[in-house]
Design an enzyme around this catalytic site. Structure first.
Site, mmCIF file in Angstrom:
data_model
loop_
_atom_site.group_PDB
_atom_site.id
_atom_site.type_symbol
_atom_site.label_atom_id
_atom_site.label_comp_id
_atom_site.label_asym_id
_atom_site.label_seq_id
_atom_site.Cartn_x
_atom_site.Cartn_y
_atom_site.Cartn_z
ATOM 1 N N HIS A 75 14.294 1.763 -2.767
ATOM 2 C CA HIS A 75 13.762 2.230 -1.352
ATOM 3 C C HIS A 75 13.055 1.186 -0.572
ATOM 4 C CE1 HIS A 75 12.979 5.759 -5.076
ATOM 5 N NE2 HIS A 75 13.660 6.196 -3.884
ATOM 6 N N SER A 106 15.028 5.757 -9.650
ATOM 7 C CA SER A 106 13.557 6.030 -10.197
ATOM 8 C C SER A 106 13.480 6.094 -11.177
ATOM 9 C CB SER A 106 12.134 6.958 -9.376
ATOM 10 O OG SER A 106 12.549 6.870 -7.756
ATOM 11 N N ARG A 111 23.876 6.055 -2.309
ATOM 12 C CA ARG A 111 23.789 5.162 -3.506
ATOM 13 C C ARG A 111 25.503 5.050 -3.289
ATOM 14 N NH1 ARG A 111 19.355 6.862 -7.476
ATOM 15 N NH2 ARG A 111 19.811 8.766 -5.587
ATOM 16 N N LYS A 131 8.016 21.207 -9.190
ATOM 17 C CA LYS A 131 8.584 19.653 -11.012
ATOM 18 C C LYS A 131 6.981 18.506 -10.686
ATOM 19 C CE LYS A 131 11.642 16.618 -9.201
ATOM 20 N NZ LYS A 131 12.925 15.654 -7.938
HETATM 21 P P1 ADP Z 1 14.842 12.919 -3.454
HETATM 22 O O1 ADP Z 1 13.858 13.678 -4.371
HETATM 23 O O2 ADP Z 1 14.395 13.113 -2.365
HETATM 24 O O3 ADP Z 1 16.264 12.386 -3.782
HETATM 25 P P2 ADP Z 1 14.133 10.004 -4.448
HETATM 26 O O4 ADP Z 1 12.992 8.992 -4.283
HETATM 27 O O5 ADP Z 1 15.057 9.766 -5.626
HETATM 28 O O6 ADP Z 1 13.755 11.277 -3.590
HETATM 29 O O7 ADP Z 1 14.574 8.923 -2.794
HETATM 30 C C1 ADP Z 1 14.086 8.966 -1.943
HETATM 31 C C2 ADP Z 1 15.715 8.768 -0.610
HETATM 32 O O8 ADP Z 1 15.880 7.147 -1.762
HETATM 33 C C3 ADP Z 1 17.068 8.851 -1.327
HETATM 34 O O9 ADP Z 1 17.274 8.957 0.159
HETATM 35 C C4 ADP Z 1 17.684 8.773 -2.145
HETATM 36 O O10 ADP Z 1 19.198 8.909 -1.774
HETATM 37 C C5 ADP Z 1 17.485 7.382 -1.576
HETATM 38 N N1 ADP Z 1 17.827 6.706 -2.748
HETATM 39 C C6 ADP Z 1 16.307 6.470 -4.108
HETATM 40 N N2 ADP Z 1 17.122 5.881 -5.135
HETATM 41 C C7 ADP Z 1 17.507 4.246 -4.116
HETATM 42 C C8 ADP Z 1 18.205 3.015 -4.506
HETATM 43 N N3 ADP Z 1 18.676 3.088 -5.616
HETATM 44 N N4 ADP Z 1 19.107 1.772 -3.281
HETATM 45 C C9 ADP Z 1 18.607 2.676 -1.536
HETATM 46 N N5 ADP Z 1 18.648 4.080 -1.405
HETATM 47 C C10 ADP Z 1 17.855 4.777 -2.529
#
Ligand code: ADP
Length: 161
Positions: A16, A126, A89, A40
């Site tokens: 992120h 996450s 990703r 959730k």
């Molecule tokens: P959501 O539950 O909305 O997917 P996340 O917190 O998992 O929320 O992800 C937020 C954003 O960050 C999304 O666009 C996701 O694709 C991106 N993202 C998640 N993990 C990574 C990563 N390892 N590298 C780059 N972007 C990521």
């Protein structure tokens, strides 16, 4: 241009942070929007996720953190966002992302732009961080150092210790 970067960030990861740092060079402002879907259950409260993001973004002056439990299209409008930003990703992220982008364009009239994640973070999520932390495995290469202790503490709290 102002981009809004929505997500659960439960917890925020180096993936992120990489997206936010790169977006901060492309856009005048990046609004990181911590969202909660009512159905959730999250390991971290909305406030905790916002606080972790604020701490890891101290060095990114044109990034700001907001939180909301509402619809992304409404939050984007309220924050005056020109575009929604999402990180990709791999190809398996695309079907759902395209569906969400189409919906947000239809209901909010706002386009979504995608940044491809850096290869070193393509396998990071996450949920992997949460699983590792629950089992006391090292997470130092997955999240910024400032929030490592918060994550272990939340996992202990979650199992009632
Ligand atoms: P959501 O539950 O909305 O997917 P996340 O917190 O998992 O929320 O992800 C937020 C954003 O960050 C999304 O666009 C996701 O694709 C991106 N993202 C998640 N993990 C990574 C990563 N390892 N590298 C780059 N972007 C990521």
């Amino acid at each position: 241009m102002r981009a809004i970067y929505p997500g659960s960030f439960s917890p925020p990861t180096l993936g992120h942070l990489d997206i936010i740092r790169r977006a901060a060079k492309l856009f005048g402002e990046v609004v990181v929007a911590v969202l909660s879907q009512s159905e959730k259950r999250y390991l971290f409260s909305l406030e905790e996720r916002k606080d972790m993001l604020r701490r890891i973004l101290i060095g990114v002056p044109n990034a700001r953190v907001v939180s909301d439990t509402g619809l992304l299209a409404d939050v984007a409008k309220r924050e005056g966002a020109d575009v929604i930003l999402r990180g990709i990703r791999d190809a398996s992220d695309l079907p759902l992302e395209m569906q969400m982008a189409a919906a947000n364009r239809q209901i909010g009239g706002v386009d979504t732009v995608f940044l491809v994640c850096s290869p070193e973070y393509s396998l990071l999520s996450s949920s992997i961080v949460r699983d590792c932390a629950r089992h006391r495995a090292p997470i130092a290469g997955m999240v910024p150092p400032e929030i490592v202790n918060d994550i272990y503490a939340a996992c202990l709290r979650d199992v009632g210790l």
